[in-house]
Design a protein around this motif. Structure first.
Motif, PDB file in Angstrom:
ATOM      1  N   ALA A  65      -2.284 -32.641 -50.198  1.00 60.83           N
ATOM      2  CA  ALA A  65      -2.656 -33.470 -51.350  1.00 60.83           C
ATOM      3  C   ALA A  65      -2.340 -34.949 -51.119  1.00 60.83           C
ATOM      4  O   ALA A  65      -3.065 -35.821 -51.614  1.00 60.83           O
ATOM      5  N   MET A  66      -1.300 -35.236 -50.325  1.00 63.72           N
ATOM      6  CA  MET A  66      -0.932 -36.635 -50.123  1.00 63.72           C
ATOM      7  C   MET A  66      -1.956 -37.401 -49.273  1.00 63.72           C
ATOM      8  O   MET A  66      -1.924 -38.624 -49.219  1.00 63.72           O
ATOM      9  N   TYR A  67      -2.877 -36.673 -48.619  1.00 60.89           N
ATOM     10  CA  TYR A  67      -3.889 -37.328 -47.782  1.00 60.89           C
ATOM     11  C   TYR A  67      -5.258 -37.385 -48.452  1.00 60.89           C
ATOM     12  O   TYR A  67      -6.263 -37.700 -47.804  1.00 60.89           O
ATOM     13  N   ALA A  68      -5.315 -37.096 -49.745  1.00 60.68           N
ATOM     14  CA  ALA A  68      -6.601 -37.078 -50.454  1.00 60.68           C
ATOM     15  C   ALA A  68      -7.338 -38.403 -50.308  1.00 60.68           C
ATOM     16  O   ALA A  68      -8.529 -38.435 -49.978  1.00 60.68           O
ATOM     17  N   ASP A  69      -6.638 -39.507 -50.532  1.00 62.75           N
ATOM     18  CA  ASP A  69      -7.297 -40.819 -50.469  1.00 62.75           C
ATOM     19  C   ASP A  69      -7.758 -41.150 -49.050  1.00 62.75           C
ATOM     20  O   ASP A  69      -8.818 -41.758 -48.862  1.00 62.75           O
ATOM     21  N   LEU A  70      -6.953 -40.759 -48.040  1.00 64.56           N
ATOM     22  CA  LEU A  70      -7.342 -41.019 -46.654  1.00 64.56           C
ATOM     23  C   LEU A  70      -8.622 -40.283 -46.294  1.00 64.56           C
ATOM     24  O   LEU A  70      -9.517 -40.840 -45.645  1.00 64.56           O
TER      25      LEU A  70
END
Length: 361
Positions: A65-70
């Motif tokens: 989830a922490m890489y959604a924006d990437l």
């Protein structure tokens, strides 16, 4: 190559890539980096490769989830429902199970290729032909298929697959899987001609893998299968956020592939590399006359041999008398260690985290 609407691709892109520390960081892991200066990250290159044979709307990324924006930034072609966001890291079996239930909800007879996001393929056309043939193979019967790579050296960093009798044009029953062997055993494997590198690429019909998971990993299926009515609905992410953290932390290799009796392998030689370590990056990179590799930075090297050097853009490294070393700087960390002892990098990461906190990880 015409894209088959029944074919799907799942790209696994949620790892931290700690073996590439300090360049690969928790907030920006290696799959989002452009190691070779091509203008495309490893994830983007993987996506570019598969969209030649898989409809773009049938490509899913499973990531943390922490890489959604990437992911959204690097692959703007994808719709939100094509990016599956894991609330926590739980290895490859839960990742693949979720993707399988998600795909089956919308396409009950899909054939799926599952691929890591950080592999390098030099002979792309041969690779894509093998994927297409593999998807045809699994569409016709209940078989779990993996891709075996012809070894060109006794590598201890890869798992090995021993082949059994052939069952068609370049398809073989799998006899055994062996995790990363010691060097002497790896030499025996390569000389025998029966063993191939395990690429970590898989193909199957969605129903075949779900059935195998329910038989061999019932504790995992119990967490994810009851949500069959929510897959493909707005409730799906909430269901996953609640259930995924309780899934067992198990790999697809250990949980299913090494135990199932319907596992097959397709053999190839595609200029493949699991870009997992600094050594693999060194092997693949162009070298100067003294076998030094310099990645995306300026250097003045004197009496230096067999090193790999990477610094941020605009920096100059002046090095004299170094042999067999990794010199890597990124952001607030400089790492200098013996190139052949890169297995210690995980120890360095753990020590930095324990002693100095998250700022350096």
């Amino acid at each position: 190559m015409a894209a088959n609407k029944d074919n799907f691709c799942v790209i696994m892109g949620g790892g931290i890539g700690s073996r590439f520390w300090p360049v690969s960081r928790k907030t920006l892991p290696k799959q989002f980096l452009d190691f070779f200066g091509t203008g495309r990250s490893l994830l983007q290159q993987t996506f570019d490769r598969f969209k030649k044979i898989i409809p773009v709307e049938n490509i899913l990324i499973v990531t943390n989830a922490m890489y959604a924006d990437l992911v959204r930034e690097q692959l703007p072609e994808l719709l939100p429902e094509q990016i599956l966001l894991e609330p926590t890291r739980r290895n490859t079996a839960p990742c693949i199970a979720w993707a399988s239930y998600h795909i089956r909800a919308k396409h009950p007879n899909a054939n799926v290729v599952v691929a890591p996001s950080d592999h390098l393929i030099l002979k792309e056309e041969e690779f894509l032909t093998a994927i297409e043939k593999g998807l045809e193979f699994v569409a016709q019967s209940e078989k779990l298929l993996t891709l075996g790579i012809k070894p060109n050296r006794p590598e201890t960093g890869y798992g090995y697959i021993q082949i059994d009798e052939p069952v068609g044009d370049n398809f073989y029953k799998v006899k055994t899987f062996t995790e990363k062997p010691e060097l002497e055993l790896a030499k025996v494997f390569v000389e025998s001609g029966e063993f191939y590198w395990n690429s970590g690429l898989f193909m199957w019909n969605v129903n075949t893998i779900i059935k195998a998971g329910e038989e061999l990993l019932p504790e995992l299926s119990a967490k994810l299968a009851p949500g069959k009515d929510v897959y493909g609905t707005p409730e799906e992410q909430r269901f996953i956020d609640e259930n995924f953290p309780a899934c067992p932390n198990v790999s697809i290799d250990f949980g299913i592939m090494e135990k199932a009796d319907n596992v097959y392998v397709s053999l190839g030689d595609f200029g493949w590399s699991d870009l997992g370590t600094w050594s693999s990056l060194y092997d693949l990179s162009p070298k100067d006359k003294n076998d030094n590799v310099v990645l995306k930075c300026q250097t003045l090297l004197y009496n230096c041999h067999n090193n790999i050097v990477t610094l941020p853009d605009g920096k100059l490294a002046v090095i004299d008398g170094l042999e067999g070393y990794l010199v890597a700087e990124s952001d607030n960390v400089l790492l200098i260690c013996k190139k052949d002892e890169e297995h210690s990098i995980r120890k360095y990461v753990n020590d930095a985290q324990i002693k100095l906190g998250e700022d350096y990880i």
